[in-house]
Design a protein around this motif. Structure first.
Motif, PDB file in Angstrom:
ATOM      1  N   CYS A   1      -0.782 -66.903 -25.038  1.00  0.00           N
ATOM      2  CA  CYS A   1      -0.099 -67.843 -25.765  1.00  0.00           C
ATOM      3  C   CYS A   1      -0.408 -67.601 -27.268  1.00  0.00           C
ATOM      4  CB  CYS A   1      -0.145 -69.285 -25.212  1.00  0.00           C
ATOM      5  SG  CYS A   1       0.667 -70.291 -26.421  1.00  0.00           S
TER       6      CYS A   1
ATOM      7  N   SER B   1       0.805 -69.259 -29.928  1.00  0.00           N
ATOM      8  CA  SER B   1       0.865 -70.338 -30.936  1.00  0.00           C
ATOM      9  C   SER B   1      -0.201 -71.112 -30.696  1.00  0.00           C
ATOM     10  CB  SER B   1       2.123 -71.005 -29.995  1.00  0.00           C
ATOM     11  OG  SER B   1       3.285 -70.553 -30.113  1.00  0.00           O
TER      12      SER B   1
ATOM     13  N   CYS C   1       4.978 -65.728 -23.182  1.00  0.00           N
ATOM     14  CA  CYS C   1       4.791 -67.085 -23.001  1.00  0.00           C
ATOM     15  C   CYS C   1       6.025 -67.976 -23.498  1.00  0.00           C
ATOM     16  CB  CYS C   1       3.677 -67.574 -24.022  1.00  0.00           C
ATOM     17  SG  CYS C   1       3.286 -69.482 -23.812  1.00  0.00           S
TER      18      CYS C   1
ATOM     19  N   CYS D   1       6.175 -71.484 -23.613  1.00  0.00           N
ATOM     20  CA  CYS D   1       5.821 -73.022 -23.830  1.00  0.00           C
ATOM     21  C   CYS D   1       6.755 -73.312 -25.164  1.00  0.00           C
ATOM     22  CB  CYS D   1       4.163 -72.948 -24.398  1.00  0.00           C
ATOM     23  SG  CYS D   1       3.763 -72.294 -25.959  1.00  0.00           S
TER      24      CYS D   1
ATOM     25  N   CYS E   1       5.961 -71.562 -28.476  1.00  0.00           N
ATOM     26  CA  CYS E   1       6.207 -70.039 -28.626  1.00  0.00           C
ATOM     27  C   CYS E   1       7.774 -69.935 -28.461  1.00  0.00           C
ATOM     28  CB  CYS E   1       5.630 -69.350 -27.411  1.00  0.00           C
ATOM     29  SG  CYS E   1       4.105 -69.144 -27.541  1.00  0.00           S
TER      30      CYS E   1
HETATM   31 ZN   LIG Z   1       2.790 -70.344 -25.787  1.00  0.00          ZN
END
Ligand SMILES: [Zn+2]
Length: 808
Positions: free
Chosen positions: A248, A250, A286, A288, A291
């Motif tokens: 990830c 981010s 990712c 999420c 992201c």
């Molecule tokens: Zn992420």
């Protein structure tokens, strides 16, 4: 002034004296010079000296003396070895500081390049064929002319490489690659779990920091716990950890942890000059909220979700931080799938992005324009660029895939656009594609070379000057084949915009052949064999002939000259011609199986030949077609697969092994991948049999069947798309399974569907009782699509699987 002095010299017969002033290496079969080992030499330089001496011995019949100091009154070759960093260490110079000395100024690495230069230019050696552990040409195959007298002009010579960071054409012939001046100065690809988040640190106890792990399909992904101690071999230890997930980016901790790990690794390995930050393979980006917010639903040049801003910022931040302590370390990172496009900001000078797309797809003007735009943008963001190219041959294709001139032009274009490192993933392992990889290597070394000169020189040395023009014409046939207008109509050509053009497919790329093409090729190859002179030339000509016969047999077995480029049979009369050629196809299926050079290709053409017979189905009601089928059914040697197929088409009965294959009942239905929920539903929009079919724009039908009765199974199913999809492709495959383990696959892939027309597809599976000593537990059929647009559903109907032995 010079001209004025030299001209009278030559005219008045001083030419001999001039030649005599050249630096003598061999006279009357005796060496006239000794090699002087440098005092501060290392292993690489010693190996270069030994290599030169062993190769020279093959020409001269004896070795040069290797001494610790220059001999008096004898010529000596001295090495002036200087330390050089990767971008400069290809450079070498040869000069003559005094009358007894040839001086090679070089780096540890380029000592070998200087010796290669002497061997090729003056001894006349040609390393025509790559040698590797898997291929044996039974004795010598390369060119070592006998040398009795040899002198080198006393003229300073200097050379530097074009792609000075990295050059590789196939990672499978380690050891030989230096003959072709190849330079593997960086490690492999997808090494993030080696260099950044090491498996050794996290995999054993599954202690991957939660901050770096992605959210995939709504869940936090955790790489699986290692089953046992990790191998000491890093490539084995890496295993599948580099597949199917990405950090990830981010989460700011992902940057901090990466920096910490890299500093730790570099402290332990002071000689390490590269950190590889490649994304892992096979997606898993990712999802999420942070992201997804950064991606903003944007797609990139090649149609993937665009993660470039996120990823390259991470790479850049990490590289900048590490460079403060280690300014000479390179950060390599692949511009691939979701991170193919350049970011909006400039990258640190020590970051080398590696753009990964099949270069020859740029033969299409639209693709060319699109990618050039991307390369230019990359050039604005990075000071050094690397390229990862695909140019598969023997393992994926049945014909040599040659674009000598065009590929060379594309390499020139890369060089002009700041690319300084090139890897070409290909099959440099046999003679199937002639000088293709030799040419790649020469162009990577000196991009301003003349490719035609290199190819002709190779042909001349391989089969001799009399046979060479015919060999060149044979290769020219294939160069023209891959750009003829018919190739654009093949299904294969539809894969142009993929990262690499379709791999594994064994039929549609052959359908641009025209009647008589193979006969033309055979005539050329017969001339090559006829005119080859020396025993070694004859040996090579025989190898080329056998390799040609692979393509010839494939074309005959797959009916490639009869089937139209767009995978159709044009008329009932063509269907008759095709059926009449079945006996010849059978001969070639046998010849192909016995061809010793089929080891890199598929070994068995029969399944593909059977599958192509389906293309006559639209003419089954034609009397002449039926008469021809009757004739074939009377053939004693017609394989049961073909016989069974014909009988089924003529209405023979056999129980369908697949229950509810027409989907008329609500159950049982196939599942999705690995038994998951079917991504699609029963529909009565269209049907080829009964009222219902399965509808999906992201189709994945999995049929799991018990492997109770061994035999030959024949699959037929119908597929339909109401409208044409640009990128949408249909695929199907068989998988044999032992105790839930997948053992074997047979694929039929990358088929584009015509609009509004039901088509029947066929496939074959040999179901054995066991495989490699393991009982087959069950087998699966997967019918799936890729890249159909959401508003472009596909319908599947009438899935039939018959055991041919049960035909009545
Ligand atoms: Zn992420």
């Amino acid at each position: 002034m010079k001209k004025m002095i030299w001209a009278p010299l030559i005219v008045s017969g001083f030419l001999f004296q001039l030649a005599a002033s050249d630096f003598e290496l061999v006279k009357d079969g005796r060496s006239q010079a000794a090699i002087v080992r440098p005092s501060d030499r290392n292993k690489e330089v010693d190996e270069a000296i030994s290599f030169f001496n062993a190769e020279a011995e093959k020409c001269v019949g004896r070795k040069f003396d290797v001494l610790e100091a220059a001999p008096r009154e004898k010529n000596s070759i001295v090495l002036n070895v200087r330390k050089a960093s990767i971008p400069e260490d290809d450079f070498f110079a040869i000069d003559f500081p005094d009358k007894n000395t040839m001086q090679i100024t070089c780096s540890d690495r380029s000592a070998r390049w200087a010796f290669n230069h002497l061997l090729e230019k003056y001894f006349g050696v040609r390393w025509l064929f790559a040698r590797n552990a898997h291929d044996s040409y039974e004795g010598e195959i390369n060119h070592y002319p006998p040398v009795k007298n040899l002198a080198v002009p006393r003229k300073k010579f200097e050379k530097n490489s074009s792609f000075n960071l990295y050059r590789c054409v196939d990672f499978r012939f380690t050891g030989f690659e230096k003959n072709w001046n190849l330079k593997r100065s960086f490690t492999g690809i997808h090494c993030m779990v080696i260099d950044v988040f090491p498996v050794y640190k996290y995999a054993l106890d599954q202690s991957w920091p939660a901050e770096i792990l992605p959210v995939i399909k709504g869940e936090k992904y955790i790489p699986p716990k290692a089953k046992g101690p990790l191998s000491k071999n890093i490539w084995l230890a890496r295993g599948n950890y580099c597949i199917g997930w990405q950090p990830c980016w981010s989460n700011p901790k992902t940057t901090g942890i990466a920096i910490e790990n890299i500093l730790e690794i570099l402290a332990k390995n002071p000689d390490k000059h590269e950190i590889n930050m490649d994304v892992n393979d096979c997606r898993g980006f990712c999802e999420c909220p942070e992201c997804l917010k950064a991606v903003k639903g944007k797609t990139n040049t090649i149609g993937c979700a665009d993660y470039s801003e996120l990823y390259w910022k991470w790479v850049n931040d990490v590289a900048a931080a590490v460079a403060r302590k280690y300014p000479n370390v390179y950060f390599t990172a692949i511009a691939y799938t979701e991170v193919t496009d350049p970011p909006s900001f400039k990258l640190c000078p020590n970051v080398i992005p590696r753009v990964c797309l099949e270069l020859t797809a740029m033969l299409d003007p639209a693709v060319y324009a699109k990618r050039m735009k991307m390369f230019k943008k990359w050039g604005e963001k990075a000071s050094l660029l690397a390229y990862y190219d695909y140019s598969y041959g023997a393992s994926w294709y049945l014909f040599p895939r040659l674009y000598f001139g065009m590929h060379s032009e594309l390499l020139k274009m890369l060089h002009a656009n700041q690319f300084r490192s090139v890897f070409i993933e290909s099959d440099a392992v046999n003679a199937f594609e002639g000088p293709k990889h030799y040419l790649f290597s020469k162009m990577l070394w000196d991009v301003n070379s003349d490719p035609e000169e290199i190819v002709m020189d190779w042909c001349n040395h391989a089969v001799g000057k009399k046979a060479a023009p015919f060999l060149r014409d044979y290769y020219r046939f294939w160069e023209e084949y891959w750009v003829r207008p018919e190739i654009e109509k093949t299904q294969w050509y539809n894969t142009l915009e993929q990262i690499y053009m379709q791999g594994g497919e064994k039929s549609t790329h052959t359908f641009a052949l025209k009647v008589g093409d193979m006969e033309k090729c055979r005539k050329l190859m017969e001339k090559v064999v006829q005119h080859a002179g020396t025993p070694l030339e004859k040996k090579r000509a025989a190898i080329f002939m056998k390799n040609f016969e692979l393509s010839e047999s494939a074309a005959k077995a797959l009916f490639s000259e009869i089937i139209q480029p767009d995978s159709t049979v044009a008329s009932a009369s063509d269907a008759v011609t095709l059926l009449k050629s079945v006996p010849e196809a059978l001969v070639h299926i046998g010849k192909f199986k016995e061809n010793p050079w089929n080891r890199h290709v598929t070994k068995d053409l029969l399944p593909f030949s059977v599958a192509n017979l389906r293309l006559i189905m639209p003419y089954m009601n034609d009397n002449a077609v039926r008469a021809e089928i009757d004739k074939l059914l009377a053939l004693p040697n017609l394989p049961p697969e073909m016989k069974g197929q014909f009988k089924l088409w003529l209405g023979a009965e056999a129980g369908n092994v697949i229950p509810n294959g027409s989907f008329e009942e609500p159950s049982p239905l196939p599942t999705g991948w690995d038994g998951s929920k079917l991504p699609g539903s029963r529909s009565s929009d269209y049907a080829s049999d009964g009222k219902y079919s399965i509808k999906s724009s992201y189709l994945m039908c999995e049929f799991t069947l018990p492997a109770k009765k061994p035999g030959t199974y024949f699959l037929m199913f119908d597929a339909f798309a109401p409208k044409t999809s640009v990128e949408g492709r249909l695929n199907y495959m068989f998988t044999l399974r032992t105790k839930k383990q997948n053992r074997n696959h047979t694929y039929y892939r990358d088929i584009s569907l015509p609009a509004n027309k039901w088509q029947t597809f066929t496939g074959m599976l040999y179901l054995p009782l066991e495989q490699s000593g393991k009982m087959i537990d069950n087998f699966q059929i997967h019918i799936y699509t890729r890249k159909f647009e959401p508003d472009c559903p596909v319908y599947i109907d009438h899935v039939r699987l018959y055991r041919l032995e049960d035909l009545k």
